[in-house]
Write a protein that holds these residues in place. Sequence first.
Motif, PDB file in Angstrom:
ATOM      1  N   ALA A   1      21.369 -70.384   0.896  1.00 18.76           N
ATOM      2  CA  ALA A   1      21.579 -71.060  -0.387  1.00 18.76           C
ATOM      3  C   ALA A   1      20.831 -72.386  -0.434  1.00 18.76           C
ATOM      4  N   GLY A   2      20.783 -73.082   0.677  1.00 15.98           N
ATOM      5  CA  GLY A   2      20.021 -74.331   0.726  1.00 15.98           C
ATOM      6  C   GLY A   2      18.540 -74.113   0.536  1.00 15.98           C
ATOM      7  N   ILE A   3      18.024 -73.056   1.131  1.00 15.69           N
ATOM      8  CA  ILE A   3      16.603 -72.734   0.979  1.00 15.69           C
ATOM      9  C   ILE A   3      16.305 -72.310  -0.461  1.00 15.69           C
ATOM     10  N   ALA A   4      17.247 -71.614  -1.090  1.00 16.12           N
ATOM     11  CA  ALA A   4      17.028 -71.163  -2.471  1.00 16.12           C
ATOM     12  C   ALA A   4      16.973 -72.329  -3.448  1.00 16.12           C
ATOM     13  N   THR A   5      17.610 -73.439  -3.111  1.00 16.90           N
ATOM     14  CA  THR A   5      17.607 -74.590  -4.025  1.00 16.90           C
ATOM     15  C   THR A   5      16.408 -75.511  -3.819  1.00 16.90           C
ATOM     16  N   ILE A   6      15.520 -75.187  -2.913  1.00 17.38           N
ATOM     17  CA  ILE A   6      14.304 -75.999  -2.724  1.00 17.38           C
ATOM     18  C   ILE A   6      13.467 -76.000  -3.997  1.00 17.38           C
ATOM     19  N   ALA A   7      13.554 -74.935  -4.790  1.00 12.89           N
ATOM     20  CA  ALA A   7      12.789 -74.850  -6.041  1.00 12.89           C
ATOM     21  C   ALA A   7      13.175 -75.958  -7.016  1.00 12.89           C
ATOM     22  N   LEU A   8      14.357 -76.526  -6.857  1.00 15.91           N
ATOM     23  CA  LEU A   8      14.795 -77.577  -7.788  1.00 15.91           C
ATOM     24  C   LEU A   8      13.951 -78.843  -7.667  1.00 15.91           C
ATOM     25  N   PHE A   9      13.366 -79.082  -6.515  1.00 13.75           N
ATOM     26  CA  PHE A   9      12.466 -80.233  -6.386  1.00 13.75           C
ATOM     27  C   PHE A   9      11.233 -80.052  -7.264  1.00 13.75           C
ATOM     28  N   GLY A  10      10.694 -78.861  -7.291  1.00 13.68           N
ATOM     29  CA  GLY A  10       9.552 -78.572  -8.148  1.00 13.68           C
ATOM     30  C   GLY A  10       9.903 -78.639  -9.620  1.00 13.68           C
ATOM     31  N   VAL A  11      11.121 -78.235  -9.950  1.00 16.91           N
ATOM     32  CA  VAL A  11      11.569 -78.302 -11.344  1.00 16.91           C
ATOM     33  C   VAL A  11      11.660 -79.750 -11.805  1.00 16.91           C
ATOM     34  N   GLY A  12      12.216 -80.600 -10.979  1.00 18.78           N
ATOM     35  CA  GLY A  12      12.293 -82.018 -11.333  1.00 18.78           C
ATOM     36  C   GLY A  12      10.929 -82.639 -11.524  1.00 18.78           C
ATOM     37  N   THR A  13      10.001 -82.286 -10.664  1.00 17.67           N
ATOM     38  CA  THR A  13       8.635 -82.789 -10.786  1.00 17.67           C
ATOM     39  C   THR A  13       7.974 -82.256 -12.055  1.00 17.67           C
ATOM     40  N   GLY A  14       8.196 -80.981 -12.347  1.00 18.80           N
ATOM     41  CA  GLY A  14       7.594 -80.378 -13.543  1.00 18.80           C
ATOM     42  C   GLY A  14       8.102 -80.997 -14.826  1.00 18.80           C
ATOM     43  N   ILE A  15       9.412 -81.220 -14.903  1.00 15.66           N
ATOM     44  CA  ILE A  15       9.986 -81.837 -16.105  1.00 15.66           C
ATOM     45  C   ILE A  15       9.472 -83.262 -16.265  1.00 15.66           C
ATOM     46  N   GLY A  16       9.402 -83.995 -15.171  1.00 10.18           N
ATOM     47  CA  GLY A  16       8.855 -85.351 -15.246  1.00 10.18           C
ATOM     48  C   GLY A  16       7.411 -85.372 -15.699  1.00 10.18           C
ATOM     49  N   HIS A  17       6.642 -84.419 -15.230  1.00 13.96           N
ATOM     50  CA  HIS A  17       5.224 -84.350 -15.622  1.00 13.96           C
ATOM     51  C   HIS A  17       5.079 -83.990 -17.102  1.00 13.96           C
ATOM     52  N   ILE A  18       5.885 -83.063 -17.581  1.00  7.85           N
ATOM     53  CA  ILE A  18       5.811 -82.657 -18.987  1.00  7.85           C
ATOM     54  C   ILE A  18       6.081 -83.847 -19.903  1.00  7.85           C
ATOM     55  N   PHE A  19       7.169 -84.562 -19.636  1.00  3.36           N
ATOM     56  CA  PHE A  19       7.533 -85.644 -20.545  1.00  3.36           C
ATOM     57  C   PHE A  19       6.688 -86.896 -20.346  1.00  3.36           C
ATOM     58  N   SER A  20       6.171 -87.125 -19.142  1.00  6.28           N
ATOM     59  CA  SER A  20       5.260 -88.267 -18.994  1.00  6.28           C
ATOM     60  C   SER A  20       3.956 -88.014 -19.736  1.00  6.28           C
ATOM     61  N   THR A  21       3.502 -86.759 -19.727  1.00  8.36           N
ATOM     62  CA  THR A  21       2.300 -86.415 -20.489  1.00  8.36           C
ATOM     63  C   THR A  21       2.559 -86.517 -21.989  1.00  8.36           C
ATOM     64  N   LEU A  22       3.746 -86.111 -22.417  1.00 13.48           N
ATOM     65  CA  LEU A  22       4.096 -86.238 -23.838  1.00 13.48           C
ATOM     66  C   LEU A  22       4.099 -87.700 -24.271  1.00 13.48           C
ATOM     67  N   ILE A  23       4.704 -88.561 -23.485  1.00 16.14           N
ATOM     68  CA  ILE A  23       4.757 -89.988 -23.826  1.00 16.14           C
ATOM     69  C   ILE A  23       3.356 -90.588 -23.830  1.00 16.14           C
TER      70      ILE A  23
END
Length: 74
Positions: A11-33
């Motif tokens: 379960a811990g290994i499966a949640t590693i993808a959440l780090f990429g999700v946080g980075t992706g969301i930050g990149h999307i909205f920083s580009t929007l701004i």
Amino acid sequence: MEIEAARMIGAGIATIALFGVGTGIGHIFSTLISTVGRNPSVQQRVFPYAIVGFALVEAVALYALLIAFLILFL
């Protein structure tokens, strides 16, 4: 190794993808701004694309959490 320990590790290994999700969301909205800051007149055209991108990236987070819960509780 006990089965419970293996489940926790999986379960811990499966949640590693959440780090990429946080980075992706930050990149999307920083580009929007940045885009709206450079040219405010394009906000009406760019904002729906940002929301679609956010939804697609957030779907990856939901799938990762679903897999983690499946590993833990099934």
